[in-house]
Design a protein around this motif. Sequence first.
Motif, mmCIF file in Angstrom:
data_model
loop_
_atom_site.group_PDB
_atom_site.id
_atom_site.type_symbol
_atom_site.label_atom_id
_atom_site.label_comp_id
_atom_site.label_asym_id
_atom_site.label_seq_id
_atom_site.Cartn_x
_atom_site.Cartn_y
_atom_site.Cartn_z
ATOM 1 N N HIS A 176 0.845 -1.204 0.000
ATOM 2 C CA HIS A 176 0.000 0.000 0.000
ATOM 3 C C HIS A 176 0.874 1.247 0.000
ATOM 4 O O HIS A 176 1.979 1.249 0.525
ATOM 5 N N GLU A 177 0.309 2.324 -0.567
ATOM 6 C CA GLU A 177 1.084 3.549 -0.806
ATOM 7 C C GLU A 177 1.632 4.189 0.456
ATOM 8 O O GLU A 177 2.709 4.805 0.432
ATOM 9 N N GLU A 178 0.902 4.104 1.583
ATOM 10 C CA GLU A 178 1.345 4.791 2.793
ATOM 11 C C GLU A 178 2.771 4.422 3.181
ATOM 12 O O GLU A 178 3.526 5.251 3.693
ATOM 13 N N VAL A 179 3.124 3.145 2.972
ATOM 14 C CA VAL A 179 4.457 2.680 3.378
ATOM 15 C C VAL A 179 5.532 3.392 2.547
ATOM 16 O O VAL A 179 6.644 3.630 3.036
ATOM 17 N N LEU A 180 5.177 3.757 1.321
ATOM 18 C CA LEU A 180 6.109 4.492 0.467
ATOM 19 C C LEU A 180 6.072 5.991 0.736
ATOM 20 O O LEU A 180 7.068 6.699 0.534
ATOM 21 N N LEU A 181 4.928 6.511 1.169
ATOM 22 C CA LEU A 181 4.773 7.962 1.350
ATOM 23 C C LEU A 181 5.263 8.443 2.722
ATOM 24 O O LEU A 181 6.067 9.383 2.804
ATOM 25 N N VAL A 182 4.773 7.814 3.770
ATOM 26 C CA VAL A 182 5.014 8.329 5.122
ATOM 27 C C VAL A 182 6.500 8.574 5.417
ATOM 28 O O VAL A 182 6.866 9.663 5.873
ATOM 29 N N PRO A 183 7.395 7.605 5.127
ATOM 30 C CA PRO A 183 8.801 7.824 5.503
ATOM 31 C C PRO A 183 9.468 8.996 4.771
ATOM 32 O O PRO A 183 10.521 9.460 5.209
ATOM 33 N N ARG A 184 8.863 9.459 3.677
ATOM 34 C CA ARG A 184 9.463 10.589 2.953
ATOM 35 C C ARG A 184 9.317 11.902 3.730
ATOM 36 O O ARG A 184 10.067 12.838 3.513
ATOM 37 N N TRP A 185 8.284 11.977 4.600
ATOM 38 C CA TRP A 185 8.053 13.246 5.309
ATOM 39 C C TRP A 185 7.952 13.106 6.826
ATOM 40 O O TRP A 185 7.995 14.078 7.539
ATOM 41 N N VAL A 186 7.772 11.882 7.307
ATOM 42 C CA VAL A 186 7.559 11.683 8.744
ATOM 43 C C VAL A 186 8.638 10.736 9.268
ATOM 44 O O VAL A 186 8.910 9.701 8.648
#
Lengths: 406, 406
Positions: A239-249
């Motif tokens: 799922h996308e969250e695993v790719l998105l979250v670490p980029r900013w959080v």
Amino acid sequence: MRVLLVGAGGVGTAVTRIAARRPFFEHMVVADHDPARAEAAVTALGADGARFRAERVDAADEDGVGALLERHRCDVLLNATDPRFVMPLFRAARDAGATYVDMAMSLSRPHAERPYEECGVKLGDEQFAQAGAWEKAGALALVGMGVEPGLSDVFARYAADELFDVIEEIGVRDGANLTVDGHDFAPSFSIWTTIEECLNPPVVYEADRGWFTTAPFSEPEVFDFPEGIGPVECVNVEHEEVLLVPRWVDARRVTFKYGLGREFIDTLRTLHLLGLDRTEPVTVPGPGGPVRVSPRDVVAACLPDPAALGERMHGKTCAGTWVRGVKDGAPREVYLYHVVDNQWSMTEYGCQAVVWQTAVNPVVALELLATGAWSGTGVLGPEAFPAGPFLDLLTAYGSPWGLREQ
Amino acid sequence: MRVLLVGAGGVGTAVTRIAARRPFFEHMVVADHDPARAEAAVTALGADGARFRAERVDAADEDGVGALLERHRCDVLLNATDPRFVMPLFRAARDAGATYVDMAMSLSRPHAERPYEECGVKLGDEQFAQAGAWEKAGALALVGMGVEPGLSDVFARYAADELFDVIEEIGVRDGANLTVDGHDFAPSFSIWTTIEECLNPPVVYEADRGWFTTAPFSEPEVFDFPEGIGPVECVNVEHEEVLLVPRWVDARRVTFKYGLGREFIDTLRTLHLLGLDRTEPVTVPGPGGPVRVSPRDVVAACLPDPAALGERMHGKTCAGTWVRGVKDGAPREVYLYHVVDNQWSMTEYGCQAVVWQTAVNPVVALELLATGAWSGTGVLGPEAFPAGPFLDLLTAYGSPWGLREQ
């Protein structure tokens, strides 16, 4: 703001119904490959439909999409199609100078040799590869802005800003207790996409290891969902969250677990075991001689259309983000969540819960972009923006969120 | 004896290889709708194939079958096709004055209102309805003469004649420990037929109630199979023995339980839940526009052809009849069984175990009819004939049976 909404399926139609009640935009073009579907979405708005206009579009035809953006002077493209059309729509928006918003990111491809250990092409990689061009142009692509990904990413940002000093793990957890009268087995979302999500190698992020993959259905856990949904078995899913979250959080570990429940997990396993999840065609005898069909399309054809099940559906769906870490020196664990009761969404909007919950979030985001509360350039996820204004506006839409201390 | 064998699939091919070693018949015509298949079966016999001849036939074309019987002056029709062709072949044999032998009986239709409580049209009903005509003509239809039904019915008759004074229950129990290299899921028999058998309402016989049906997969039990196969979960399945045995053997209860194992039962349940067991076509998008296919045909197309798996198969298959009753005033319980090791059948005959075990029994029966050890008129099951000569001849074929006192 003038919006080109591409896709008038369940989610696109719900977008029109939610947006019709909000004054922040001037015009919304509803475009679909099936003009009757676009027409039906606009017609259903009745007197509230004055700002809407139906059009036909082929989402894979970049030039056609560009011409439509230009003809209607749209400054935003909202993509409500299936993920196969992310890249042409993303490119068409960039070429036309429009802001781009989607709810799912460009597709992944498994690692050729070690699919269940290493990432190949990751979700969103193709989009992030273009980030420089968007930044340089001073343009914005807001990617993954549905409910999951989307609201779940906003929750992650909110937790980092407001609730934690250090975050150990961020785990998106999705579960429901929806049932459909007259059907023993009727998924409330596209089986085609569910198979895609669930049988692709799940991706996990760890700060000291980066992104990696596991076998399907890994790390099963029973998560207790709020508001009467109760415990549901969840497993890792791509799922996308695993790719998105670490980029900013900043978090030591990020996962996504889907509350599929034991029966659904077993069903997907069986489809895989029998090769019925495959998209490559097989040859099958037909009344007029052999025909070639994709087994996965046959599975979808045997099940009822989820968008048409709203009237006979009961129960609630929950999207949320579980966070574990430290605040003021003490361990803390919270679950930030958003629950939609199908009865409420059907009564209020004539939309089933899963579809409505997906659709409300990009409309809130568009309103924040229209008012300037959110702004930015490049290819950005929802967690790149301040979470407070989003969560306040979501509540103002009549759909509050919750926080449970664990 | 001159035999028309209809069907050169796995079982038909095995029939030719077994029969080729026996001198009891003069000529065997091997007919299939695919002439290449019939040709291949005969060619594979090499020097032993002098008495065999390949032909093309449409098993649904009664006149064509009749003409073939006449042209080759065949006095016996052995049906090795799938059960959809039982009735045309049965009628064609009667019209031509030939003896008819099959391994599965005319199909059932569930009770319209109470499918899981009452029988509708039962297996074999259409054939038994013609019994008078066969008797009047002094002709014989030997029905259900494979391994199950077939050998299992012979065991029932043997138990009644030799082992018991009173029989409480006769339960056919079938189990295997076959695995296939390189396949996580590869049934050793036609998935189309297995779905048909397992999802039809299972039939049970009780002396004081007659025949009745239950829900699929009812009365699960773990049965311990001999010769190293071990415990396998078995469930009630619709099968011919339950319809045949009570017509000639006195028993209070007759059941058939199939050792499907938990995984296979769950797989069939899932196919049913998703509607993938259906034979009525669904409309599915195809590369050249929508096409209509039967979901069950798609399931079959996704799995390897069981007849082609013999080389990569390991393990044994067991067919047998468990009997509980009284002998000389004392309770007794026995399991009469026949085990085939795949390695043995591959080495000896180049046939996989399940297929070989099905095929050997009709050949033994033909030999008994040829020698006159078995004779009769009407529509008769294997239990209508003396069991001893059959079991002795089966042993003489190099394939002994066993008896386990429980």
